[in-house]
Design a protein around this motif. Sequence first.
Motif, PDB file in Angstrom:
ATOM      1  N   ASP A  36      35.212  -8.161  71.481  1.00 13.35           N
ATOM      2  CA  ASP A  36      34.465  -7.190  72.295  1.00 13.35           C
ATOM      3  C   ASP A  36      32.994  -7.562  72.341  1.00 13.35           C
ATOM      4  O   ASP A  36      32.346  -7.459  73.396  1.00 13.35           O
ATOM      5  CB  ASP A  36      34.635  -5.785  71.716  1.00 13.35           C
ATOM      6  N   ASN A  37      32.452  -7.949  71.225  1.00 11.38           N
ATOM      7  CA  ASN A  37      31.069  -8.412  71.196  1.00 11.38           C
ATOM      8  C   ASN A  37      30.830  -9.235  69.937  1.00 11.38           C
ATOM      9  O   ASN A  37      31.600  -9.162  68.966  1.00 11.38           O
ATOM     10  CB  ASN A  37      30.086  -7.245  71.243  1.00 11.38           C
ATOM     11  N   VAL A  38      29.768 -10.060  69.966  1.00 15.93           N
ATOM     12  CA  VAL A  38      29.408 -10.934  68.852  1.00 15.93           C
ATOM     13  C   VAL A  38      27.942 -10.713  68.512  1.00 15.93           C
ATOM     14  O   VAL A  38      27.081 -10.672  69.399  1.00 15.93           O
ATOM     15  CB  VAL A  38      29.646 -12.418  69.200  1.00 15.93           C
ATOM     16  N   THR A  39      27.678 -10.566  67.210  1.00 17.64           N
ATOM     17  CA  THR A  39      26.300 -10.486  66.738  1.00 17.64           C
ATOM     18  C   THR A  39      25.986 -11.761  65.977  1.00 17.64           C
ATOM     19  O   THR A  39      26.672 -12.085  65.004  1.00 17.64           O
ATOM     20  CB  THR A  39      26.094  -9.270  65.816  1.00 17.64           C
ATOM     21  N   GLU A  79      35.433  -5.272  62.439  1.00 15.85           N
ATOM     22  CA  GLU A  79      34.410  -6.316  62.449  1.00 15.85           C
ATOM     23  C   GLU A  79      34.774  -7.426  61.465  1.00 15.85           C
ATOM     24  O   GLU A  79      35.062  -7.159  60.294  1.00 15.85           O
ATOM     25  CB  GLU A  79      33.046  -5.727  62.076  1.00 15.85           C
ATOM     26  N   GLY A  85      26.810 -13.519  61.198  1.00 15.88           N
ATOM     27  CA  GLY A  85      26.946 -12.410  62.125  1.00 15.88           C
ATOM     28  C   GLY A  85      28.317 -11.784  62.009  1.00 15.88           C
ATOM     29  O   GLY A  85      29.001 -11.925  60.985  1.00 15.88           O
ATOM     30  N   LYS A  86      28.769 -11.126  63.095  1.00 16.60           N
ATOM     31  CA  LYS A  86      30.048 -10.435  63.097  1.00 16.60           C
ATOM     32  C   LYS A  86      30.719 -10.584  64.451  1.00 16.60           C
ATOM     33  O   LYS A  86      30.041 -10.585  65.487  1.00 16.60           O
ATOM     34  CB  LYS A  86      29.867  -8.949  62.769  1.00 16.60           C
ATOM     35  N   ILE A  87      32.046 -10.693  64.420  1.00 13.40           N
ATOM     36  CA  ILE A  87      32.848 -10.673  65.640  1.00 13.40           C
ATOM     37  C   ILE A  87      33.619  -9.359  65.630  1.00 13.40           C
ATOM     38  O   ILE A  87      34.328  -9.070  64.663  1.00 13.40           O
ATOM     39  CB  ILE A  87      33.819 -11.858  65.697  1.00 13.40           C
ATOM     40  N   ARG A 131      21.293 -10.660  66.628  1.00 12.84           N
ATOM     41  CA  ARG A 131      21.185 -10.389  68.058  1.00 12.84           C
ATOM     42  C   ARG A 131      22.555 -10.488  68.725  1.00 12.84           C
ATOM     43  O   ARG A 131      23.427 -11.223  68.269  1.00 12.84           O
ATOM     44  CB  ARG A 131      20.233 -11.391  68.725  1.00 12.84           C
ATOM     45  N   ASP A 132      22.730  -9.739  69.818  1.00 12.87           N
ATOM     46  CA  ASP A 132      23.968  -9.853  70.589  1.00 12.87           C
ATOM     47  C   ASP A 132      24.049 -11.239  71.214  1.00 12.87           C
ATOM     48  O   ASP A 132      23.041 -11.776  71.709  1.00 12.87           O
ATOM     49  CB  ASP A 132      24.013  -8.782  71.684  1.00 12.87           C
ATOM     50  N   TYR A 133      25.265 -11.799  71.217  1.00 14.23           N
ATOM     51  CA  TYR A 133      25.451 -13.169  71.722  1.00 14.23           C
ATOM     52  C   TYR A 133      26.578 -13.145  72.735  1.00 14.23           C
ATOM     53  O   TYR A 133      27.654 -12.587  72.475  1.00 14.23           O
ATOM     54  CB  TYR A 133      25.787 -14.102  70.551  1.00 14.23           C
ATOM     55  N   LYS A 134      26.380 -13.775  73.900  1.00 11.76           N
ATOM     56  CA  LYS A 134      27.320 -13.652  75.011  1.00 11.76           C
ATOM     57  C   LYS A 134      28.061 -14.952  75.349  1.00 11.76           C
ATOM     58  O   LYS A 134      28.954 -14.932  76.195  1.00 11.76           O
ATOM     59  CB  LYS A 134      26.582 -13.171  76.271  1.00 11.76           C
TER      60      LYS A 134
END
Length: 509
Positions: free
Chosen positions: A263-266, A308, A296-298, A270-273
Amino acid sequence: MAGGKMSARQKMINLMYLVFIAMLAMNMSKEVLSAFGFMNEKLSENNISTTAKNNEAYANLAMKASEQAAKFAKLNKEAIKIKGYSADFYTYLEELKSKMTAEIEDKNDYESMDKTAFLDEHFFKGDKFTAEGQEFLDKINTYRSDVTNALGKDNKFAPILAKRFSTDDVINAETKKEIPFLNARYEGFPLVASLTSLTQMQADIKNTESDIVSDLLGGKMEEALSLNNYKGIVALDKNAYFAGEKVTGKIVLGRYDATMIPDNVTLNGRDYKNIQSGQVIIDMPAGNVGSHDIKGKIAFTQNGEVVEVPFESSYSVIPQPGDAVVSADKMNVVYRGLDNPISVSLPGVSDHNLRVSASGGKLTGGKGKYSIRPAGGSVATINVSATLSNGKSVNSKATFRIKDIPAAMGSVRGQYGTVRMPKSGLSTAPIAAGLPDFEFDLNIRVQSFKIKVPGQLTIIVNGSSLNAAAKQKLSKAKRGDIINIYGIKATANGYNLKKVLPVNIELTN
């Protein structure tokens, strides 16, 4: 009878067995005896197929234990115990069955197996049990308790085991009186019926193994599929970078699946796209010289909840090198006649991108590990060049002195200098040579030598062992004489040694 969850086939077999037992109270016809034999055959076939399936399950669990010890090692130990207990009990029953039919010539003539004498005499003595009868009961009880204890007293199989391998008294349906298990199940029954009963008990053992091992594996497999067991892995294209370079690589899950998109990666707060096919693609400046973290976290959604998965790694940024690093593996010189190992490396450049050459000797090898065999001069030079990732060229060289192999020392029985030994020992002992403090492993072969016995002429010997002439001179030596072996000619790895020091032998008799 087997308890717990059973297949339709197993339920049918158990029902048939109960029907046949009931029929025993009536007239035991030849057809019924044959039917018992047929059932015994089917149970035996089922035991063979179940054994094969169980062995596959045991092997599967053992493999998983070797691959994932933290998850499966404890379960595998439990399974090994269950397998051992089951094998012991199964073998005991098989041996008992063999004794029951030992005197029957045709093992398939079930209609002749209508006698009750064997187990009546084997298990019972008057109103009491024989030692064999008590052993049979003990075997059942021990198996039940051993398996229960191996799994833990609160395990879900405890009630199944208690029912499946019960030796409790049986209540007579007519008199309502309690009858000891052994009497109720085996006293006065035809041989074929008791034989089938034991085969059924073996089937219970195999089904118990199957139920337990399947449960052990199934529970862990279900747990393994949980996203809580995933681990983020940082896979960089290389471990060290020059200042100004970009850090490249990818971050994947331990159970990587291209269809699993986070869903998102930190990344580093910072958020990473930059996400492609389930992989987080790393593409960012390397930063200054020093150590840097990637963490970070996925985040995934599982059963409506966010899970997470953390990841963490590090890399080092190093300054661009100006010279290659070249070192001799053994010492700061190279020796004539030998393949001298040389290591060549350049920080930040892979071994296969180095260009390495030599002068003053023959160079062989590759991927950072080389050997140089010096020529006739006094100096050998290693030349190294490479092109860095930023396009800059680096050239370097290292010079080594060329020396001859040091003088070797003659030896007898691995001893140097003056060696004390009997005359008979010297007569058969080979003459050798070595370099005790030399760092290289040399294959030294003695080609010839001279031997001088006091008062006798010097004898020249070809090879490494005394010839007949040398032995004849040696036979005249006396206790305390010093036998001198000198003029030793030898080769080391095919190279002629320039000098080999003598060895003296003081005779002890």
